[in-house]
Design an enzyme around this catalytic site. Structure first.
Site, mmCIF file in Angstrom:
data_model
loop_
_atom_site.group_PDB
_atom_site.id
_atom_site.type_symbol
_atom_site.label_atom_id
_atom_site.label_comp_id
_atom_site.label_asym_id
_atom_site.label_seq_id
_atom_site.Cartn_x
_atom_site.Cartn_y
_atom_site.Cartn_z
ATOM 1 N N ASP A 1 78.806 13.289 -13.011
ATOM 2 C CA ASP A 1 78.322 12.237 -13.901
ATOM 3 C C ASP A 1 76.797 12.144 -13.885
ATOM 4 O OD1 ASP A 1 80.975 11.651 -14.328
ATOM 5 O OD2 ASP A 1 80.882 9.638 -13.495
ATOM 6 N N ARG A 2 76.212 12.321 -12.723
ATOM 7 C CA ARG A 2 74.764 12.119 -12.595
ATOM 8 C C ARG A 2 73.989 13.136 -13.430
ATOM 9 N NH1 ARG A 2 73.466 11.668 -6.434
ATOM 10 N NH2 ARG A 2 71.524 10.797 -7.228
ATOM 11 N N ASP A 21 73.538 4.078 -13.219
ATOM 12 C CA ASP A 21 74.937 4.092 -13.641
ATOM 13 C C ASP A 21 75.729 3.146 -12.753
ATOM 14 O OD1 ASP A 21 77.555 4.622 -14.406
ATOM 15 O OD2 ASP A 21 77.290 6.794 -14.408
ATOM 16 N N THR A 24 81.753 3.293 -9.796
ATOM 17 C CA THR A 24 82.317 3.021 -8.475
ATOM 18 C C THR A 24 81.186 2.878 -7.467
ATOM 19 O OG1 THR A 24 84.281 4.271 -9.072
ATOM 20 C CG2 THR A 24 83.924 3.858 -6.728
ATOM 21 N N THR A 77 80.942 -23.073 -5.439
ATOM 22 C CA THR A 77 81.177 -21.797 -4.764
ATOM 23 C C THR A 77 81.300 -20.633 -5.735
ATOM 24 O OG1 THR A 77 82.255 -22.943 -2.930
ATOM 25 C CG2 THR A 77 82.712 -20.583 -3.167
#
Length: 147
Positions: A1-2, A21, A24, A77
């Site tokens: 992907d990079r 990006d 994940t 919270t």
């Protein structure tokens, strides 16, 4: 992907870039003004970090992080968690991007992609634009170059 993201971003801009990006992992990639992939940094993704928070802090509820917080000084919270997550990741992005720009000595455009890019970009001081389909664009470019 990079690498695919780097190809797509450089084809579009043709000048120094930082590609962030939000997947994940949250990845940061530096592309020089000559289109060279120079390297980058990897940090835990937003969702992975949130999961750790929800699991390890048993008293904290699971929260949805799909909107920009109204204030960093939250009153409850859930709002506090949302503010900490969104502004915390924006601070992470801004810190790493600014360090990359200083180290490279180039003024780079910052392009963000990935699921949470639109939300983080609203509060980030360094993201210049969001390109939702950057990875797909890169795949098409590489496919066409290799036919």
């Amino acid at each position: 992907d990079r690498i695919v993201n780097a190809v797509a971003a450089y084809e579009t801009h043709k000048h120094p870039l930082v590609v962030v990006d939000f997947g994940t992992a949250t990845t940061f990639d530096y592309i020089s003004g000559r289109g060279e992939y120079m390297g980058g940094a990897i940090s835990p993704g937003v969702i992975i970090s949130c999961e750790a928070l929800f699991q390890e802090a048993s008293k904290l509820p699971r929260v949805e992080i799909f909107t920009r917080p109204q204030s960093i000084i939250a009153k409850d919270t859930i709002s506090s968690m949302n503010a900490g997550i969104i502004y915390g990741y924006a601070g992470l992005v801004d810190g790493i991007v600014n360090r990359m720009k200083r180290e490279s000595g180039e003024e780079a455009t910052v392009v963000a992609t990935g699921g949470l890019a639109p939300i983080i970009s609203e509060v980030s001081e360094t993201i210049d634009q969001v390109e939702e389909f950057l990875t797909l664009q890169g795949l098409i470019i590489l496919f066409n170059k290799n036919r």
